[in-house]
Design an enzyme around this catalytic site. Structure first.
Site, short mmCIF file in Angstrom:
data_model
loop_
_atom_site.label_atom_id
_atom_site.label_comp_id
_atom_site.label_asym_id
_atom_site.label_seq_id
_atom_site.Cartn_x
_atom_site.Cartn_y
_atom_site.Cartn_z
N ASP A 12 0.82 -1.22 0.00
CA ASP A 12 0.00 0.00 0.00
C ASP A 12 0.86 1.27 0.00
O ASP A 12 1.94 1.29 0.58
CB ASP A 12 -0.91 -0.02 1.24
N HIS A 29 2.79 3.89 -8.88
CA HIS A 29 2.65 2.46 -9.23
C HIS A 29 3.92 1.97 -9.93
O HIS A 29 4.37 0.85 -9.69
CB HIS A 29 1.42 2.24 -10.12
N LEU A 122 11.28 -20.20 -5.74
CA LEU A 122 10.37 -19.27 -5.06
C LEU A 122 9.05 -19.28 -5.82
O LEU A 122 9.04 -19.20 -7.04
CB LEU A 122 10.96 -17.85 -5.08
N GLU A 191 2.15 -13.56 11.78
CA GLU A 191 2.67 -12.40 12.51
C GLU A 191 2.49 -11.19 11.59
O GLU A 191 2.94 -11.21 10.44
CB GLU A 191 4.16 -12.61 12.84
#
Ligand code: FPP
Length: 224
Positions: A12, A29, A122, A191
């Site tokens: 954000d 952006h 990944l 978390e």
């Protein structure tokens, strides 16, 4: 030290960063995409196996058409220019949410997923047109349709994140403390780190600091 497999991020603050420094939300952006690349690199460095990025929510359709167009253009160019790189780095790309985009973008996304589907260094889960409530509702509907027992295991099996461990860490940048309909089921025991910096300003050292803090937390999952 806590093991770390999965990091989820609400990226954000692009708009505010863009207005502040470049007088344009879209410039924010664009800068946000640079941060995405840095965080992918650092995730590999940190041997993280899953990185889930909230790139566009079901609610983001309420934005001005021009901004939406810019975001999807950015994503198209990213896929066109970077997919070979990602593939070479043994990165798997998976889309969660709904592929309700232009034919061109849908094709690019499908091609990228197909090309990278056997990679295993990944996994990047790109949440696009994603909403957690819709995901949960769809999973429940599937359970009922298939006459499966409604329990946690079966619900997990019908989520878009099936076979992906729940996030260990959820990060939200941009100095706002809310979850914005992101992975509400999956973050039951994550978390959570709320970061003041706006996403374009977030860097690998900020990421490392969060990981360091996370590793020292006593996670008891409801026990003592
Ligand atoms: C939230 O900032 C960010 C988004 C809705 C888009 C996230 C997109 C990127 C990080 C770049 C593109 C990524 C890809 C993978 C192509 P905001 O616009 O809500 O910021 P604000 O709260 O300051 O308005």
């Amino acid at each position: 030290m806590n093991p770390l497999k999965h990091v989820a991020i609400i990226m954000d603050g692009n708009g505010r960063w863009g207005i502040k420094y470049k007088n344009s939300r879209n410039a924010g952006h664009k800068a946000g995409l640079n941060t995405v690349e840095k965080i992918i690199k650092e995730s590999i460095e940190q041997k993280i196996q899953y990185l889930t990025l909230y790139a566009f929510s079901t609610e983001n359709w309420r934005r001005p058409k021009e901004e939406i167009k810019f975001l999807f253009n950015l994503l198209e160019n990213f896929l066109i220019n970077k997919i070979n790189d990602l593939h070479k780095q043994n990165i798997k790309l998976k889309i969660i949410g709904g592929k309700k985009f232009s034919k061109k973008l849908n094709n690019l996304l499908n091609k990228a997923e197909k090309k990278t589907c056997t990679n295993n260094k990944l996994q990047i889960n790109l949440a696009l047109n994603y909403g957690s409530k819709t995901e949960i509702l769809n999973a429940v509907k599937k359970l009922i349709k298939n006459k499966e027992t409604i329990n946690e295991k079966n619900l997990n099996k019908n989520m878009q994140t099936k076979n992906i461990p729940d996030p260990d860490i959820l990060i939200r940048t941009g100095n706002t403390k809310r979850l914005s309909n992101f992975l509400l089921w999956q973050i039951a025991y994550s978390e959570i780190f709320f970061e003041k910096k706006l996403w374009p300003a977030f860097n690998k050292n900020d990421f490392r600091k969060i990981i360091k803090k996370y590793k020292k937390i006593k996670r008891n999952f409801g026990s003592i």
